[in-house]
Enzyme design. Structure first.
Site, PDB file in Angstrom:
ATOM      1  N   GLU A 225       0.793  -1.146   0.079  1.00  0.00           N
ATOM      2  CA  GLU A 225      -0.049  -0.128  -0.053  1.00  0.00           C
ATOM      3  C   GLU A 225       0.945   1.260   0.043  1.00  0.00           C
ATOM      4  O   GLU A 225       1.625   1.492   0.999  1.00  0.00           O
ATOM      5  CB  GLU A 225      -0.758  -0.080   1.150  1.00  0.00           C
ATOM      6  CG  GLU A 225      -1.881   1.004   1.124  1.00  0.00           C
ATOM      7  CD  GLU A 225      -1.827   2.163   1.419  1.00  0.00           C
ATOM      8  OE1 GLU A 225      -1.606   2.908   0.503  1.00  0.00           O
ATOM      9  OE2 GLU A 225      -1.504   2.320   2.563  1.00  0.00           O
TER      10      GLU A 225
ATOM     11  N   CYS B 101      -1.690   9.017   2.083  1.00  0.00           N
ATOM     12  CA  CYS B 101      -1.463   8.556   0.567  1.00  0.00           C
ATOM     13  C   CYS B 101      -2.493   8.923  -0.131  1.00  0.00           C
ATOM     14  O   CYS B 101      -2.120   9.020  -1.392  1.00  0.00           O
ATOM     15  CB  CYS B 101      -1.419   6.931   0.882  1.00  0.00           C
ATOM     16  SG  CYS B 101      -0.008   6.268   1.865  1.00  0.00           S
TER      17      CYS B 101
END
Length: 475
Positions: free
Chosen positions: A248, A282
């Site tokens: 991720e 993110c």
């Protein structure tokens, strides 16, 4: 001054001569000290995990559920302490730190629920005469040892997103927390042991990069779950060998605001999505594309809301934007903004830095090739660009090496489904910013943004494998 915090190897607390200082990113004050695990400790953690797995893989579902429910309760009991630790070591404002711990409780509860839903299936195999009388029975089994490497920006909840599903599936776990935020990771390990998971199957090992890479390469690790920068993530995948890997990674998320959007709501969410956590998320809003017919109006709303934000000490309840994790990170972001300005970009808000405090920044007149657009900023910086054609805006959003999440604001259903067909991201968020995430959803990206999916149900699939038994009913 308190003694350095020991680390956890197979349920055993250990100390070492090598000490890591954990410092506040706001004022560099000492938050605490942590003993670093060495090569022998890492070897022991991997070896103990193998033994622990022999116990965890045999735990019935009700035992795994009990452990996870107890873990959720223990986190809730200590939520104020954990939130304060996150604020001090990560620089996250107090409200967001509390929200992270509350989400962590939900993540563990979701994992407990999914532990009771690891289903199999019965497969009829007699589709050809040669398979007459044969039936397949499929079930999912745990992989072994899960190595979880976690970042600083959500040091507790992202660790729970790895440990919760690993426990739900019956795997052993080794957590290597970020060196910036090791204290919260050690608390999680302590609570997992207290919750009753087999001790040999639990390790939390703050350590240097070379030792972390050694564990990544070790063939006894069955699954690597990594959250962090794209450069590090893809490097770890290259050296990981044949084990499964879930990544991720980062992004430069785009949001498209169409002509018919609810502009006040879009502006509010863009500001929140771009500057929450000092942009160190993110899926932070980074590239904003506004339809030209509403460009001036929406831009004014965004600027007004940005101007109301207060930057400062994350412990101050009135502060909206805390520090970035380090002065080096803030300086790198400042350099990208200066490059953009040199290339013709205009700063409408922010653009200034005081140590680790980076003022919420809005840029216009940027080009797609500028680093403020083409790379992950991971800072409180957004660029705003007008567009005339929705398809062209979607193409611009897709023009990125990343593909984590994309947001669009529109009231036209056909636009939403057109974007769903064409967007090159793991998730499309309609009428909200790409920063939206709930812990049950399948979360992950494409292209340079990673591989695999998180969210307890989906992470359990990554951390298990199907096993088939073929039964020949003779006679």
């Amino acid at each position: 001054m308190t003694d350095p915090r020991p680390f956890l190897v197979g349920g055993e607390w250990r100390t070492s001569e090598k000490i890591l200082d954990v410092r506040s990113p706001y004022d560099d004050s000492l938050v605490g000290t942590v003993c670093l695990a060495g090569a022998t400790d890492a070897e022991d953690a991997v070896r103990f995990a193998r033994h622990g797995f022999e116990r965890t893989r045999r735990l019935p579902a009700h035992e795994r559920i009990r452990v996870l429910r107890r873990l959720a309760g223990l986190i809730d009991i200590r939520k104020d302490e954990i939130a304060e630790t996150i604020t001090r070591e990560a620089g996250k404002i107090a409200a967001l730190a509390r929200a992270e711990v509350e989400r962590a409780v939900e993540t563990i509860i979701l994992s407990a629920e999914e532990a009771g839903r690891i289903y199999g299936e019965v497969i009829p195999l007699d589709l050809t005469p040669a398979a007459t009388g044969r039936t397949g029975y499929l079930r999912r089994v745990p992989l072994g040892t899960v190595l979880a490497i976690t970042p600083f920006n959500f040091p507790f909840n992202l660790a729970c997103h790895k440990i919760g599903p690993a426990v739900a599936a019956g795997n052993a776990v080794i957590l290597r927390p970020s060196s910036k935020t090791s204290l919260s990771g050690l608390i999680l390990g302590e609570l997992l042991v207290e919750a009753g998971y087999p001790e040999e199957a639990v390790s939390v090992v703050p350590c240097t990069t070379d030792i972390a890479e050694w564990m990544v390469q070790d063939g006894r690790i069955a699954y690597l779950s990594f959250t962090g920068s794209p450069a590090v993530g893809w490097h770890l995948r290259e050296i990981s060998g044949r084990k499964r890997v879930g990544l991720e990674l980062g992004g430069n998320a785009a949001v498209i605001v169409d002509a018919d959007a609810d502009l006040p709501y879009a502006a509010e969410r863009i500001v929140q999505g771009g500057f929450s956590g000092a942009g160190q998320v993110c899926i932070s809003v980074q590239r904003v594309l506004l339809h030209r017919s509403v460009y001036a109006q929406c831009l004014e709303m965004i600027l007004e809301r940005t101007g109301a934000l207060r930057t400062g000490d994350p412990r101050d309840q009135t502060v909206d934007v805390g520090p970035m994790i380090s002065e080096e990170a803030a300086a790198a972001a400042e350099k990208k903004v200066r490059e953009a300005v040199s290339g013709g970009a205009t700063v409408l808000a922010g653009g200034t830095r005081a140590g680790t405090l980076f003022a919420p920044t809005i840029l216009t007149d940027t080009l797609p090739t500028m680093r403020v657009n083409a790379t992950e900023m991971f800072a409180p910086v957004i660029t705003i660009t007008p567009f005339d054609d929705f398809a062209a805006a979607l193409a611009l959003a897709n023009d990125s090496p990343f593909g984590l999440q994309t947001g669009i604001f529109t009231n036209r259903l056909e636009r939403a489904f057109h974007a769903f067909d064409e967007c090159e991201a793991g998730t499309l968020v309609v009428n909200d910013v790409p920063t939206f995430r709930t812990d049950a959803m399948p979360y992950g990206g494409v292209k340079a943004s990673g591989s695999g999916r998180e969210g307890p149900r989906y992470a359990i699939e990554e951390m298990t494998e199907p096993r088939l038994m073929v039964m020949n009913r003779r006679g």
